[in-house]
Design an enzyme around this catalytic site. Structure first.
Site, PDB file in Angstrom:
ATOM      1  N   ASP A   1       1.868  -8.531 110.948  1.00  0.00           N
ATOM      2  CA  ASP A   1       1.165  -7.567 111.797  1.00  0.00           C
ATOM      3  C   ASP A   1       1.847  -7.523 113.176  1.00  0.00           C
ATOM      4  OD1 ASP A   1      -0.934  -5.861 112.504  1.00  0.00           O
ATOM      5  OD2 ASP A   1      -2.254  -7.503 113.116  1.00  0.00           O
TER       6      ASP A   1
ATOM      7  N   ILE B   1      -8.429  -5.051 110.051  1.00  0.00           N
ATOM      8  CA  ILE B   1      -9.655  -5.685 110.547  1.00  0.00           C
ATOM      9  C   ILE B   1      -9.374  -7.142 110.910  1.00  0.00           C
ATOM     10  CG2 ILE B   1     -12.036  -6.331 109.937  1.00  0.00           C
ATOM     11  CD1 ILE B   1     -11.337  -3.845 107.756  1.00  0.00           C
TER      12      ILE B   1
HETATM   13  O1  G3H Z   1      -3.644  -6.571 116.548  1.00  0.00           O
HETATM   14  C1  G3H Z   1      -3.735  -7.741 116.865  1.00  0.00           C
HETATM   15  C2  G3H Z   1      -4.419  -8.675 115.948  1.00  0.00           C
HETATM   16  O2  G3H Z   1      -5.804  -8.624 116.125  1.00  0.00           O
HETATM   17  C3  G3H Z   1      -3.847 -10.055 116.057  1.00  0.00           C
HETATM   18  O3  G3H Z   1      -4.265 -10.719 117.176  1.00  0.00           O
HETATM   19  O4  G3H Z   1      -2.248 -11.751 118.242  1.00  0.00           O
HETATM   20  O5  G3H Z   1      -4.539 -12.668 118.634  1.00  0.00           O
HETATM   21  O6  G3H Z   1      -3.429 -12.966 116.424  1.00  0.00           O
HETATM   22  P1  G3H Z   1      -3.561 -12.099 117.648  1.00  0.00           P
HETATM   23  P1  13P Z   2      -9.487  -5.105 115.433  1.00  0.00           P
HETATM   24  O1  13P Z   2      -9.323  -5.874 116.720  1.00  0.00           O
HETATM   25  O2  13P Z   2     -10.277  -3.872 115.631  1.00  0.00           O
HETATM   26  O3  13P Z   2     -10.011  -5.947 114.336  1.00  0.00           O
HETATM   27  O4  13P Z   2      -8.022  -4.603 114.995  1.00  0.00           O
HETATM   28  C1  13P Z   2      -7.161  -5.462 114.279  1.00  0.00           C
HETATM   29  C2  13P Z   2      -5.789  -4.920 114.151  1.00  0.00           C
HETATM   30  O5  13P Z   2      -5.496  -3.772 114.383  1.00  0.00           O
HETATM   31  C3  13P Z   2      -4.769  -5.872 113.709  1.00  0.00           C
HETATM   32  O6  13P Z   2      -3.494  -5.310 113.734  1.00  0.00           O
HETATM   33 ZN    ZN Z   3      -3.196  -3.850 115.263  1.00  0.00          ZN
END
Ligand code: G3H
Ligand code: 13P
Ligand code: ZN
Length: 332
Positions: free
Chosen positions: A94, A277
């Site tokens: 991600d 999500i």
């Molecule tokens: O889009 C971001 C995701 O919610 C991941 O968040 O960088 O805190 O793991 P993180």
């Molecule tokens: P939310 O913070 O709405 O769960 O979005 C998650 C997301 O886009 C991860 O890439």
């Molecule tokens: Zn995201």
């Protein structure tokens, strides 16, 4: 040692998105940071017959350890098969922020990566995304790109306010880069505070209601690249039940607002094939852990507070897949 995702029993997102597009639902992409969240995602999606994308941010990969994660991917597939689940499982990076990170994940068994060049100028985004696609496709790994910037925090990239995707860019971007799916910005944002209270109205119960998503932009994107898989980031609903549970048990979440479920249902029936999500899962875990801590202050066995949190997360996932994304009962 490099390993291809196929050796781990994972799949890329190509067939998943094709089916989701044909049958008008969205595949859930649930972020996880620990073993209990991963177990809940596999059990939740397995029990309701939903395809699943196990989603790992750069930060989550560092937190978990890349080697352990590769084995977790393999373990997740084996666990699902032993449970009798036939669901396809993808392991996805991600918000990848560099070519090198994407390569490292592909060598580490990921079946899909996102290269997020959305904060770069357009031409740089095209160049970076194309480079990742060329490498990834040699390994049959699928690639998600992004056009437009979501408000909120995207790992290290902090966007103060959302810059909606400009539909006139999408054909050129998809053609030049060769991406397999495209994340767009239509008013969602990351985290539990998606809208400022002054942007919202209040319903009869006094609950904050955010402005609607820009379905007009989505429609224009669909018109320009028909049948192309679209991704929605920042799509947590920030369920009031868990926000209240957190606040009733010593937390302090004020004015947390998410995307209403009806809007996500509508998006899932369109070209949106993947819905991300993370925050909803975090809220469930935190709510249940806080509840146990308050009710049983003498408890100190992690299984006694992480166990109920895992159970509740699994149930939330089943409900979301069934009633919001429409991805349940697709692989029985
Ligand atoms: O889009 C971001 C995701 O919610 C991941 O968040 O960088 O805190 O793991 P993180
Ligand atoms: P939310 O913070 O709405 O769960 O979005 C998650 C997301 O886009 C991860 O890439
Ligand atoms: Zn995201």
């Amino acid at each position: 040692m490099a390993v291809n995702f196929k050796e781990l029993g994972l799949v890329n997102t190509r067939e998943m998105f094709k089916k989701a597009m044909e049958q008008e639902y969205a595949v859930p992409a649930y972020n996880f940071n620990n073993m209990e969240q991963l177990q809940a995602i596999i059990m939740g999606c397995g029990r309701c017959g939903s395809p699943v994308i196990l989603q790992v941010s750069k930060g989550a990969r560092e937190y978990a350890n890349a080697t352990l994660l590769r084995n977790l991917g393999k373990g997740a597939v084996e666990m699902a098969r032993e449970e009798g689940f036939k669901i396809p499982i993808a392991l996805h990076l991600d918000h990848g922020d560099s070519y090198e990170l994407c390569v490292s994940c592909i060598e580490g068994g990921f079946s899909s990566v996102m290269i997020d060049g959305s904060h770069h100028p357009y031409e740089k985004n095209v160049e970076l995304t194309k480079k990742v696609v060329e490498y990834a496709h040699r390994h049959d790994v699928t690639v998600e790109g992004e056009l437009g910037v979501l408000a909120g925090i995207e790992d290290d990239v902090v966007a103060a306010r959302s810059v909606y995707t400009q539909p006139e860019d999408v054909e050129d971007f998809v053609e030049k880069t060769g991406v397999d799916s495209l994340a767009i910005s239509i008013g969602t944002s990351h985290g539990a505070y998606k809208f400022r209270p002054e942007q919202c109205t209040r319903n009869e119960q006094g609950v904050l209601v955010p402005p609607p998503l820009r379905f007009d932009i989505l429609k224009e994107v669909e018109r320009r690249i028909p049948g192309f898989p679209i991704v929605l980031h920042g799509a947590s609903s920030v369920l009031l039940k868990y926000v209240n549970l957190i606040n009733e048990n010593g937390g302090a979440l004020e004015a947390a607002v998410g995307i209403p479920e009806e809007q996500l249902r509508k998006a899932a029936r369109s070209a949106v094939c993947k819905i991300n999500i993370d925050s909803d899962g975090r809220l469930v875990m935190t709510a249940m852990i806080r509840k146990t801590f308050k009710e049983k202050p003498a408890e100190f066995d992690p299984r006694k507070y992480l166990g109920p949190a895992r159970e509740e997360l699994m149930n939330m996932i089943i409900d979301k897949n069934r009633n919001v994304l429409g991805s349940a009962e697709r692989y029985d």
